[in-house]
Scaffold this motif. Structure first.
Motif, PDB file in Angstrom:
ATOM      1  N   PHE A  29      19.553  11.796 -39.808  1.00 31.24           N
ATOM      2  CA  PHE A  29      20.712  12.681 -39.735  1.00 31.24           C
ATOM      3  C   PHE A  29      20.375  14.050 -40.336  1.00 31.24           C
ATOM      4  O   PHE A  29      20.634  15.080 -39.714  1.00 31.24           O
ATOM      5  N   TYR A  30      19.801  14.070 -41.542  1.00 30.04           N
ATOM      6  CA  TYR A  30      19.456  15.346 -42.178  1.00 30.04           C
ATOM      7  C   TYR A  30      18.400  16.099 -41.365  1.00 30.04           C
ATOM      8  O   TYR A  30      18.468  17.334 -41.239  1.00 30.04           O
ATOM      9  N   ALA A  31      17.426  15.387 -40.815  1.00 27.05           N
ATOM     10  CA  ALA A  31      16.379  16.040 -40.023  1.00 27.05           C
ATOM     11  C   ALA A  31      16.988  16.681 -38.774  1.00 27.05           C
ATOM     12  O   ALA A  31      16.668  17.833 -38.443  1.00 27.05           O
ATOM     13  N   LEU A  32      17.871  15.954 -38.108  1.00 27.58           N
ATOM     14  CA  LEU A  32      18.508  16.504 -36.909  1.00 27.58           C
ATOM     15  C   LEU A  32      19.426  17.671 -37.265  1.00 27.58           C
ATOM     16  O   LEU A  32      19.487  18.669 -36.537  1.00 27.58           O
ATOM     17  N   LYS A  33      20.110  17.549 -38.396  1.00 21.47           N
ATOM     18  CA  LYS A  33      20.980  18.639 -38.838  1.00 21.47           C
ATOM     19  C   LYS A  33      20.152  19.901 -39.113  1.00 21.47           C
ATOM     20  O   LYS A  33      20.569  21.010 -38.782  1.00 21.47           O
ATOM     21  N   ALA A  34      18.977  19.724 -39.684  1.00 21.97           N
ATOM     22  CA  ALA A  34      18.102  20.860 -39.968  1.00 21.97           C
ATOM     23  C   ALA A  34      17.611  21.522 -38.678  1.00 21.97           C
ATOM     24  O   ALA A  34      17.310  22.717 -38.664  1.00 21.97           O
ATOM     25  N   LEU A  35      17.567  20.754 -37.598  1.00 26.17           N
ATOM     26  CA  LEU A  35      17.106  21.274 -36.312  1.00 26.17           C
ATOM     27  C   LEU A  35      18.241  21.749 -35.414  1.00 26.17           C
ATOM     28  O   LEU A  35      18.017  22.085 -34.243  1.00 26.17           O
ATOM     29  N   LYS A  36      19.454  21.806 -35.927  1.00 22.02           N
ATOM     30  CA  LYS A  36      20.619  22.164 -35.111  1.00 22.02           C
ATOM     31  C   LYS A  36      20.426  23.486 -34.370  1.00 22.02           C
ATOM     32  O   LYS A  36      20.686  23.573 -33.166  1.00 22.02           O
ATOM     33  N   ALA A  37      19.963  24.509 -35.064  1.00 21.09           N
ATOM     34  CA  ALA A  37      19.774  25.818 -34.420  1.00 21.09           C
ATOM     35  C   ALA A  37      18.760  25.718 -33.280  1.00 21.09           C
ATOM     36  O   ALA A  37      18.946  26.323 -32.220  1.00 21.09           O
ATOM     37  N   LYS A  38      17.711  24.952 -33.486  1.00 17.67           N
ATOM     38  CA  LYS A  38      16.698  24.765 -32.438  1.00 17.67           C
ATOM     39  C   LYS A  38      17.317  24.051 -31.236  1.00 17.67           C
ATOM     40  O   LYS A  38      17.091  24.437 -30.090  1.00 17.67           O
ATOM     41  N   PHE A  39      18.104  23.009 -31.502  1.00 13.89           N
ATOM     42  CA  PHE A  39      18.761  22.292 -30.406  1.00 13.89           C
ATOM     43  C   PHE A  39      19.691  23.220 -29.623  1.00 13.89           C
ATOM     44  O   PHE A  39      19.709  23.209 -28.398  1.00 13.89           O
ATOM     45  N   LEU A  40      20.473  24.005 -30.348  1.00 16.90           N
ATOM     46  CA  LEU A  40      21.399  24.923 -29.673  1.00 16.90           C
ATOM     47  C   LEU A  40      20.657  25.950 -28.834  1.00 16.90           C
ATOM     48  O   LEU A  40      21.135  26.360 -27.780  1.00 16.90           O
ATOM     49  N   SER A  41      19.482  26.366 -29.308  1.00 16.76           N
ATOM     50  CA  SER A  41      18.709  27.334 -28.525  1.00 16.76           C
ATOM     51  C   SER A  41      18.169  26.707 -27.243  1.00 16.76           C
ATOM     52  O   SER A  41      17.874  27.414 -26.280  1.00 16.76           O
ATOM     53  N   GLU A  42      18.054  25.395 -27.218  1.00 12.57           N
ATOM     54  CA  GLU A  42      17.571  24.685 -26.030  1.00 12.57           C
ATOM     55  C   GLU A  42      18.706  24.292 -25.094  1.00 12.57           C
ATOM     56  O   GLU A  42      18.469  23.914 -23.948  1.00 12.57           O
ATOM     57  N   ALA A  43      19.947  24.341 -25.576  1.00 12.59           N
ATOM     58  CA  ALA A  43      21.094  23.893 -24.785  1.00 12.59           C
ATOM     59  C   ALA A  43      21.455  24.927 -23.723  1.00 12.59           C
ATOM     60  O   ALA A  43      21.279  26.124 -23.917  1.00 12.59           O
ATOM     61  N   THR A  44      21.970  24.426 -22.617  1.00  8.67           N
ATOM     62  CA  THR A  44      22.534  25.327 -21.611  1.00  8.67           C
ATOM     63  C   THR A  44      23.996  25.528 -21.971  1.00  8.67           C
ATOM     64  O   THR A  44      24.638  24.654 -22.534  1.00  8.67           O
ATOM     65  N   LEU A  45      24.508  26.699 -21.649  1.00  7.74           N
ATOM     66  CA  LEU A  45      25.891  27.009 -21.994  1.00  7.74           C
ATOM     67  C   LEU A  45      26.639  27.445 -20.747  1.00  7.74           C
ATOM     68  O   LEU A  45      26.294  28.440 -20.118  1.00  7.74           O
ATOM     69  N   THR A  46      27.632  26.662 -20.385  1.00  6.63           N
ATOM     70  CA  THR A  46      28.570  27.066 -19.350  1.00  6.63           C
ATOM     71  C   THR A  46      29.916  27.167 -20.055  1.00  6.63           C
ATOM     72  O   THR A  46      30.165  28.146 -20.729  1.00  6.63           O
ATOM     73  N   THR A  47      30.738  26.140 -19.960  1.00  6.75           N
ATOM     74  CA  THR A  47      31.977  26.136 -20.744  1.00  6.75           C
ATOM     75  C   THR A  47      31.775  25.420 -22.071  1.00  6.75           C
ATOM     76  O   THR A  47      32.609  25.501 -22.954  1.00  6.75           O
ATOM     77  N   GLN A  48      30.652  24.704 -22.203  1.00  9.37           N
ATOM     78  CA  GLN A  48      30.303  24.031 -23.455  1.00  9.37           C
ATOM     79  C   GLN A  48      28.784  23.916 -23.516  1.00  9.37           C
ATOM     80  O   GLN A  48      28.100  24.057 -22.513  1.00  9.37           O
ATOM     81  N   TYR A  49      28.255  23.678 -24.712  1.00  5.24           N
ATOM     82  CA  TYR A  49      26.819  23.455 -24.841  1.00  5.24           C
ATOM     83  C   TYR A  49      26.471  22.107 -24.231  1.00  5.24           C
ATOM     84  O   TYR A  49      27.191  21.131 -24.405  1.00  5.24           O
ATOM     85  N   ASN A  50      25.368  22.057 -23.503  1.00  2.00           N
ATOM     86  CA  ASN A  50      24.894  20.813 -22.918  1.00  2.00           C
ATOM     87  C   ASN A  50      23.461  20.561 -23.342  1.00  2.00           C
ATOM     88  O   ASN A  50      22.603  21.431 -23.185  1.00  2.00           O
TER      89      ASN A  50
END
Length: 116
Positions: A29-50
């Protein structure tokens, strides 16, 4: 991010991870939380992050031995508890200051306090 304590199905815009016995759930959980910004940068955004496995699959998470993971979690929880306590104290002080401000305004409006 969330840790679920029940079985769930996910749409294609959410990624579910089931750790094996070599990974402490709280550490993950903490490791994934630390990578949140990286995940968001990889997400596609239309009406929500995917997110999907294809987008975040290549992201590597260092996994130390289970004992070290548990030690990291204990240290993080101790440190964040101290920070959370300080935040809580500051929020309470801010609330008291707001209450004092409101009382001063009420006194001034009611003529119980001289305004310079």
């Amino acid at each position: 991010m969330a840790i679920l304590n029940f079985n769930a199905c996910f749409p294609d815009s959410i990624v579910g991870i089931v750790p094996n016995e070599e990974i402490d759930l709280d550490f993950l959980f903490y490791a994934l939380k630390a990578l949140k910004a990286k995940f968001l940068s990889e997400a596609t955004l239309t009406t929500q992050y995917n997110l999907n496995v294809d987008r975040i699959g290549p992201i590597k998470i260092p996994i130390p031995p289970i004992g070290e993971q548990k030690e990291i979690v204990l240290n993080l929880e101790a440190d964040t508890a101290t920070i959370d306590k300080a935040i809580s104290k500051a929020e309470r002080e801010i609330e008291l200051i707001r209450e004092h401000k409101e009382a001063m305004i009420a006194e001034a409006v009611m003529g119980k306090r001289k305004v310079k």
